[in-house]
Write an enzyme that holds these catalytic residues in place. Structure first.
Site, PDB file in Angstrom:
ATOM      1  CG  ASP A 251      -6.174   1.721  -7.814  1.00 18.14           C
ATOM      2  OD1 ASP A 251      -5.469   0.901  -7.195  1.00 18.14           O
ATOM      3  OD2 ASP A 251      -6.614   2.764  -7.312  1.00 18.14           O
TER       4      ASP A 251
ATOM      5  CB  THR B 182       4.527   0.279  -2.445  1.00 18.70           C
ATOM      6  OG1 THR B 182       3.366  -0.469  -2.813  1.00 18.70           O
ATOM      7  CG2 THR B 182       4.851   0.013  -0.984  1.00 18.70           C
TER       8      THR B 182
ATOM      9  CE1 TYR C 220      -3.199   7.139  -2.633  1.00 18.38           C
ATOM     10  CE2 TYR C 220      -2.413   9.077  -3.818  1.00 18.38           C
ATOM     11  CZ  TYR C 220      -2.492   7.707  -3.686  1.00 18.38           C
ATOM     12  OH  TYR C 220      -1.840   6.887  -4.580  1.00 18.38           O
TER      13      TYR C 220
ATOM     14  N   GLY D 226     -16.244   4.916  -3.537  1.00 17.41           N
ATOM     15  CA  GLY D 226     -15.549   5.453  -2.362  1.00 17.41           C
ATOM     16  C   GLY D 226     -15.254   4.421  -1.297  1.00 17.41           C
TER      17      GLY D 226
ATOM     18  CD  GLU E  88      -3.021  -0.776   0.033  1.00 17.46           C
ATOM     19  OE1 GLU E  88      -3.070  -0.479  -1.184  1.00 17.46           O
ATOM     20  OE2 GLU E  88      -3.535  -1.800   0.492  1.00 17.46           O
TER      21      GLU E  88
HETATM   22  C1  GLA Z   1      -5.179   4.264  -4.269  1.00 19.33           C
HETATM   23  C2  GLA Z   1      -4.373   4.731  -5.480  1.00 19.33           C
HETATM   24  C3  GLA Z   1      -3.287   3.717  -5.835  1.00 19.33           C
HETATM   25  C4  GLA Z   1      -2.444   3.354  -4.617  1.00 19.33           C
HETATM   26  C5  GLA Z   1      -3.328   3.017  -3.426  1.00 19.33           C
HETATM   27  C6  GLA Z   1      -2.547   2.834  -2.159  1.00 19.33           C
HETATM   28  O1  GLA Z   1      -5.904   3.128  -4.590  1.00 19.33           O
HETATM   29  O2  GLA Z   1      -5.222   4.911  -6.582  1.00 19.33           O
HETATM   30  O3  GLA Z   1      -2.493   4.207  -6.881  1.00 19.33           O
HETATM   31  O4  GLA Z   1      -1.537   4.368  -4.316  1.00 19.33           O
HETATM   32  O5  GLA Z   1      -4.301   4.004  -3.177  1.00 19.33           O
HETATM   33  O6  GLA Z   1      -1.788   1.684  -2.230  1.00 19.33           O
END
Ligand code: GLA
Length: 389
Positions: free
Chosen positions: A171, A35, A220, A121, A33
């Protein structure tokens, strides 16, 4: 669940044109996470929640996008695409269309119907699913082909440059390239990957804390800035370090005192998480589920204490899961600050596990959670061929 046939007839009656239909899944991240933007490792799986996109050409120069989730239509001129987001659901498809246009792939207009069942979300990448479904639909209409990793990059650019959320590549990559019954260990530096089979006796139980999360939100972005601060401090001493991917815990011992206390903690999470993620893929490949569970527990602890990206509800959900029979490993998944936990659970125990977790979480927090028993599914694809016309 999403039903391509239902979207097809909806599109047909609204736009009087037979569409082609594409599906792009959401994802759950097993480990790794925050990373991805540090050019490190992640190990997500695509899941059986998805966005469907139905597309047909138009001749009036308009791009008409209908969202069945929002029951709303949005119209733009193909020759005058917006250049920035307006905090509306249409930002996600329009961003992809605008980025494609910037690449020279302009259209004379089309109708696009979208429907998705990825919970919004919740840290399951509903936005990536919309972007990838749109990208596949539009490139197919234009007869343009992007290899999977490039298509994922294009969708990430749309989120970074148009939606203005600073997400990494995970993602979009897994939504494009997921494989049924597998997790994917992705090296976010060069986008090479290794598939790790998820044994048939292991279920992915996704538990939604019902606490909303948003990647576009400030937390974030501020975590990402702290991660980058730590990398730049180490780079002053070791010029070959560009991202935390290149750093190790020794660097933190030597130069951690030059960082803000937060940057040091965030860096400790990212550096140890990278090693855990590679080790977790090995454990999964070698059927060492005990070790996998141990690594997931350590990852949650690090995400909660060092990265401070958990919340009371997610910590409670993980703590309660750890007490239940059948659990292999549990942790908060996705961008953090709410959303879902991922629980790897022995398949035959999964229904009872889900019921018990829902009950004990509701008792502890007063919130009724949503719990889904999911399967690792394949990445984005065209579905029209499987429909009976
Ligand atoms: C979100 C972001 C990803 C990643 C995760 C954390 O999902 O879209 O790119 O950074 O958070 O691992």
């Amino acid at each position: 669940m999403h039903d391509p046939e239902a979207l097809r007839s909806l599109h047909l009656s609204r736009f009087k044109a037979e569409p082609e239909i594409f599906a792009a899944p959401g994802r759950v991240n097993l480990i790794g996470e925050h990373t991805d933007y540090a050019e490190g490792f992640v190990m997500p799986a695509a899941i059986d929640f998805a966005t469907l996109a139905a597309i047909s050409p138009r001749t009036d120069g308009k791009i008409v996008i209908y969202s069945e989730n929002f029951r709303e239509e949005h119209i733009v001129e193909a020759a005058a695409l917006p250049t920035e987001a307006t905090q509306h659901w249409s930002d996600y498809p329009l961003g992809v269309i605008a980025i494609l246009a910037g690449e020279g792939h302009r259209t004379t207009g089309f109708s696009l119907s979208l429907y998705g069942d990825v919970p919004l979300g919740s840290g399951l990448s509903s936005s990536a699913a919309i972007e990838v479904a749109t990208a596949l639909a539009v490139t197919s209409l234009l007869n343009v082909h992007y290899p999977g990793p490039q298509l994922a990059r294009l969708c990430q650019r749309s989120e970074n440059e148009f939606v203005r959320s600073s997400c990494g590549i995970m993602d979009q990559f897994i939504s494009v390239n997921g494989e049924a019954n597998h997790a994917l260990l992705l090296d976010c530096r060069d986008l090479s990957f290794r598939l790790a089979p998820i044994p048939a006796n292991v279920a992915l139980v996704i538990a939604n804390t019902m606490v909303k999360h948003s990647v576009a939100g400030g937390e974030y972005t501020s975590r990402r800035a702290e991660v980058e601060e730590a990398a730049s401090v180490i780079a002053r001493h070791r010029h070959e370090v560009r991202f935390l991917r290149d750093a190790n815990v020794d660097d933190l011992k030597k130069w951690g005192s030059e960082m803000s206390p937060n940057a040091l903690k965030r860096a400790r999470h990212v550096i140890t998480e990278n090693s855990r993620t590679v080790a977790a893929a090995d454990a999964l490949i070698h059927h060492d589920l005990k070790e996998l569970g141990r690594l997931m527990a350590e990852a949650h602890e690090s995400y909660s204490k060092d990265f401070e990206a958990s919340c009371a509800e997610a910590d409670t959900m993980v703590m309660l899961a750890n007490k239940l029979p059948g659990l292999i490993g549990a942790r908060l998944t996705g961008g953090g600050f709410g959303g879902c936990t991922i629980n790897l659970v022995e398949q035959e125990q999964a229904p009872k596990f889900a019921e018990a977790l829902a009950g004990s979480y509701a008792d502890a927090t007063g919130i009724k959670p949503q719990i889904h028993i999911c399967h690792a599914s394949s990445g984005a694809h065209k579905v029209t061929a499987s429909l009976s016309h």
